[in-house]
Design a protein around this motif. Structure first.
Motif, PDB file in Angstrom:
ATOM      1  N   ASN A   1      25.528  36.561  33.785  1.00 54.80           N
ATOM      2  CA  ASN A   1      25.232  35.668  32.671  1.00 54.80           C
ATOM      3  C   ASN A   1      26.500  35.405  31.861  1.00 54.80           C
ATOM      4  O   ASN A   1      26.898  36.223  31.039  1.00 54.80           O
TER       5      ASN A   1
ATOM      6  N   PHE B   1      26.892  33.474  29.554  1.00 59.05           N
ATOM      7  CA  PHE B   1      26.585  33.115  28.160  1.00 59.05           C
ATOM      8  C   PHE B   1      25.795  34.196  27.443  1.00 59.05           C
ATOM      9  O   PHE B   1      25.101  33.929  26.481  1.00 59.05           O
TER      10      PHE B   1
ATOM     11  N   TYR C   1      30.394  41.328  19.593  1.00 62.52           N
ATOM     12  CA  TYR C   1      30.652  40.739  18.275  1.00 62.52           C
ATOM     13  C   TYR C   1      29.532  39.788  17.883  1.00 62.52           C
ATOM     14  O   TYR C   1      29.154  39.707  16.711  1.00 62.52           O
ATOM     15  N   GLU C   2      28.991  39.083  18.890  1.00 63.40           N
ATOM     16  CA  GLU C   2      27.907  38.162  18.566  1.00 63.40           C
ATOM     17  C   GLU C   2      26.636  38.890  18.137  1.00 63.40           C
ATOM     18  O   GLU C   2      25.909  38.418  17.257  1.00 63.40           O
TER      19      GLU C   2
ATOM     20  N   ILE D   1      21.288  27.356  31.361  1.00 64.80           N
ATOM     21  CA  ILE D   1      21.536  27.568  29.929  1.00 64.80           C
ATOM     22  C   ILE D   1      20.265  27.538  29.101  1.00 64.80           C
ATOM     23  O   ILE D   1      20.275  27.858  27.914  1.00 64.80           O
TER      24      ILE D   1
ATOM     25  N   ASP E   1      17.953  34.532  27.860  1.00 69.09           N
ATOM     26  CA  ASP E   1      19.029  35.473  27.544  1.00 69.09           C
ATOM     27  C   ASP E   1      20.372  34.779  27.312  1.00 69.09           C
ATOM     28  O   ASP E   1      21.415  35.420  27.340  1.00 69.09           O
ATOM     29  N   VAL E   2      20.340  33.454  27.075  1.00 69.26           N
ATOM     30  CA  VAL E   2      21.582  32.745  26.784  1.00 69.26           C
ATOM     31  C   VAL E   2      21.792  32.727  25.273  1.00 69.26           C
ATOM     32  O   VAL E   2      20.886  32.398  24.511  1.00 69.26           O
ATOM     33  N   SER E   3      22.971  33.118  24.852  1.00 64.30           N
ATOM     34  CA  SER E   3      23.311  33.030  23.437  1.00 64.30           C
ATOM     35  C   SER E   3      23.936  31.663  23.181  1.00 64.30           C
ATOM     36  O   SER E   3      24.944  31.309  23.794  1.00 64.30           O
TER      37      SER E   3
ATOM     38  N   ALA F   1      25.586  30.586  20.794  1.00 61.94           N
ATOM     39  CA  ALA F   1      26.951  30.671  20.254  1.00 61.94           C
ATOM     40  C   ALA F   1      27.966  30.792  21.389  1.00 61.94           C
ATOM     41  O   ALA F   1      28.970  30.082  21.411  1.00 61.94           O
ATOM     42  N   THR F   2      27.683  31.659  22.352  1.00 56.78           N
ATOM     43  CA  THR F   2      28.600  31.818  23.486  1.00 56.78           C
ATOM     44  C   THR F   2      28.620  30.552  24.334  1.00 56.78           C
ATOM     45  O   THR F   2      29.669  30.123  24.813  1.00 56.78           O
ATOM     46  N   LEU F   3      27.428  29.959  24.514  1.00 57.79           N
ATOM     47  CA  LEU F   3      27.350  28.722  25.282  1.00 57.79           C
ATOM     48  C   LEU F   3      28.245  27.651  24.665  1.00 57.79           C
ATOM     49  O   LEU F   3      29.014  26.972  25.357  1.00 57.79           O
TER      50      LEU F   3
ATOM     51  N   SER G   1      31.871  27.674  25.372  1.00 58.01           N
ATOM     52  CA  SER G   1      32.275  27.105  26.662  1.00 58.01           C
ATOM     53  C   SER G   1      32.033  25.618  26.734  1.00 58.01           C
ATOM     54  O   SER G   1      32.666  24.914  27.513  1.00 58.01           O
TER      55      SER G   1
ATOM     56  N   SER H   1      34.933  32.308  14.253  1.00 54.88           N
ATOM     57  CA  SER H   1      33.489  32.541  14.321  1.00 54.88           C
ATOM     58  C   SER H   1      33.136  33.472  15.465  1.00 54.88           C
ATOM     59  O   SER H   1      32.045  34.019  15.503  1.00 54.88           O
ATOM     60  N   HIS H   2      34.048  33.611  16.429  1.00 52.75           N
ATOM     61  CA  HIS H   2      33.739  34.406  17.615  1.00 52.75           C
ATOM     62  C   HIS H   2      34.459  35.740  17.658  1.00 52.75           C
ATOM     63  O   HIS H   2      34.250  36.509  18.584  1.00 52.75           O
ATOM     64  N   THR H   3      35.356  35.994  16.697  1.00 53.52           N
ATOM     65  CA  THR H   3      36.087  37.256  16.727  1.00 53.52           C
ATOM     66  C   THR H   3      36.056  37.904  15.356  1.00 53.52           C
ATOM     67  O   THR H   3      35.996  37.215  14.335  1.00 53.52           O
TER      68      THR H   3
END
Lengths: 304, 269
Positions: free
Chosen positions: A7, A9, A14-15, B88, B92-94, B96-98, B101, B126-128
């Motif tokens: 996965n 994503f 951190y998230e 997507i 279980d897809v976040s 924010a992470t999507l 990318s 926002s990601h670190t």
């Protein structure tokens, strides 16, 4: 189910932390909003529980007797009704028309901005200061004496700035392209206001007016100095009982009555204090629900 | 901007040459169905334009590719959208992470009302956790990102300036540039030039063309001439369905479907 490796994503550590912080913020803000709601419900509940036993048709229909220690609440109730109505008749046209001028006609210059700053600042003036102004201006200088009219005028001056502001906001919410369409078809400014702007902002304007007036109905300070009496013997015969005060008379009002019986009358039964509070509360809730009904009805017709 | 040659799809090991697979994807706003069983395969590293008349669903399709539509609440979907081998739409897809990318550039430039410097780093921060990168690293990243979009020489002495004070063209370049620190796979663009003047359009198109190969770009446009000169492949949509998807030159020179032909001739839309 996909594993983390499959996965791309999945949430990173951190998230997950970010999400937790977000959740905490949600909980904290929710608790704070409850900090507003819960005391309010407790107050209303207490007033209902303690005051409910005295509420009856007789209590609403009888005049207070013996300085307020016995009898009912009719005189103050009808007094507040006439006071609010008179205030409404004075303030609504002035406030709404002034709001229309300031939003639709007034050029955007220093003078207009100065007026708007004055209006906004006036809204923050404490009610006791308005009371003193009313006493000086209406009761003394304009020879109204302590009267229903002087008290209504004082409340009108007090509520005017808020009504002007809420009217302006309601007018400003009408999309600019409606106005442009009108002007392009050759309508004058007044035709535009009358046919398009006002009908589409009337719900907001009325809501503002009613909410402000309902707040005025609960005010004590401004009317205490300008016309509301602590106690008055009132006519019991019909039809005078329905219309006990004229514009030049002193009068009883719920907020003032409550103030007096809660503090100044010795051996006042507790349930009667809460009973008057309950009637005042219900009256204000009634006026506010009227505002909500008007808003819902008029908004249903709106299609933008 | 006359180079409209087709660059071959990049072959990156471990990938099938495609960035996005949309399979039998349908979408409803409440009771209104906006997309009907859409199937699209978008090639890695190319610029794919989506054209079609207003209301055909091209923006809805684009916005589904990083799930930004969900904010509207009453959206319902079926089917799948697979990016980097993962659907997507899975639980279980976040998002924010999507969205790290799959970046997006909007029609109206929307820089945040903070400094140019902070705009470029906002996504990364926002990601670190704070303090993850050194001051030096961050400064280098800002320089690289702004250089990538051709904005560095113009703004390098005014990085503390509010981004909303820039010209629209500069703002749009910044909105593209602020995706760079996140190293996105895919950049979605919703009519990225429609707020700009002719000169600005030309420069943004040149910028997008220069990004070919480094990112997969999906661009919605109302402007058929733009689709023709700035894209490698073109998707024509109508009434929530894909009518035709082919290399841009083929679509414009030899459209297969009559509806495509009529649209590109300007007979409707």
């Amino acid at each position: 189910m996909h594993s983390q490796a499959q996965n791309p994503f999945g949430p990173t550590p951190y998230e997950r932390k970010k999400e937790r912080a977000s959740l905490i913020a949600k909980v904290v803000t929710f608790v704070m909003s409850m900090a507003l709601v819960i005391p309010m419900l407790l107050i209303i509940g207490l007033i209902f529980v303690k005051g409910w036993s005295v509420i009856s048709v007789d209590y609403l229909w009888e005049n207070p007797r013996g300085g307020g220690i016995a009898g009912g609440i009719w005189g103050p109730l009808i007094g507040t009704f006439f006071l609010t109505l008179t205030c409404l008749v004075i303030v609504a046209p002035v406030g709404v028309l002034a709001g229309i001028y300031l939003n639709e006609y007034a050029p955007d210059n220093r003078a207009t901005r100065a007026i708007m700053i004055a209006v906004t600042s006036l809204a923050g003036v404490p009610s006791i200061v308005h009371a003193l102004f009313g006493l000086g201006a209406f009761v003394v200088a304009m020879h109204m004496g302590k009267s229903l009219l002087a008290a209504a005028c004082t409340l009108a001056v007090m509520t005017l700035p808020v009504i002007i502001t809420s009217t302006r906001e309601a007018l400003a919410a009408v999309p600019r392209n409606f106005r442009e369409a009108c002007w392009n078809l050759g309508a004058s400014k007044w035709q535009t206001i009358r046919t398009i702007v006002l009908p589409n902002s009337i719900s907001g304007i009325l809501t503002g007016v009613i909410l402000v007036v309902s707040r005025a109905a609960g005010e004590t300070a401004p009317i205490m100095l300008t016309g509301a009496a602590a106690y008055l013997p009132l006519p019991e015969n019909m039809p005078d009982k329905l219309m006990p005060y004229y514009l030049g008379d002193q009068f009883l009002a719920l907020a003032m009555h409550l103030n007096v019986i809660a503090r100044d009358v010795p051996n006042m039964p507790t349930e009667m204090k809460f009973g008057s509070a309950l009637v005042l509360l219900c009256l204000i809730l009634l006026i506010n629900s009227l505002a909500i009904i008007i808003r819902v009805q008029l908004r249903r017709r709106k299609r933008w | 901007m006359t180079s409209t040659h087709l660059s071959p799809p990049l072959q990156i090991p471990g990938r099938d040459g495609y960035s996005i697979h949309v399979n039998d994807f349908s979408l409803w706003y409440g009771d209104f169905q906006a997309l009907f069983n859409v199937n699209i395969d978008i090639k890695q590293g190319l610029i794919t334009a989506m054209i079609g008349p207003s209301g055909c669903g091209k923006t809805t399709m684009l916005r589904s590719m990083n799930r930004i539509n969900e904010r509207y609440g009453n959206v319902k979907t079926t089917g799948s959208i697979t990016i980097l081998g993962k659907n997507i739409l899975d639980e279980d897809v976040s998002v924010a992470t999507l969205r790290k990318s799959v970046g997006m550039v909007f029609q109206r430039p929307n820089p945040l009302p903070i400094s140019i410097f902070d705009n470029v780093l906002f996504g990364l921060k926002s990601h670190t956790p704070s303090g993850y990168y050194s001051r030096r690293e961050l400064q280098d990243l800002v320089e690289q990102s702004l250089t990538e979009v051709g904005l560095w020489s113009e703004v390098k002495d005014q990085l503390k300036r509010k981004a909303t004070e820039l010209t629209l063209e500069q703002q749009q370049k910044l909105c593209i540039g602020r995706l760079m620190p996140l190293k996105p796979e895919i950049i979605l663009m919703d009519e990225p030039c429609s707020a700009l003047d002719a000169a600005g359009i030309e420069r943004i198109e040149a910028l997008i063309g220069g990004m070919r190969g480094k990112f997969t770009i999906v661009m919605v446009t109302h402007n058929m001439a733009q689709a023709r000169r700035a894209s490698d492949e073109c998707i024509f949509m109508l009434m929530g369905e894909i009518i035709e998807h082919s290399p841009t030159m083929d679509l414009f020179m030899n459209p297969v479907h009559e509806k495509t032909a009529m649209y590109i001739e300007g007979r409707y839309g």
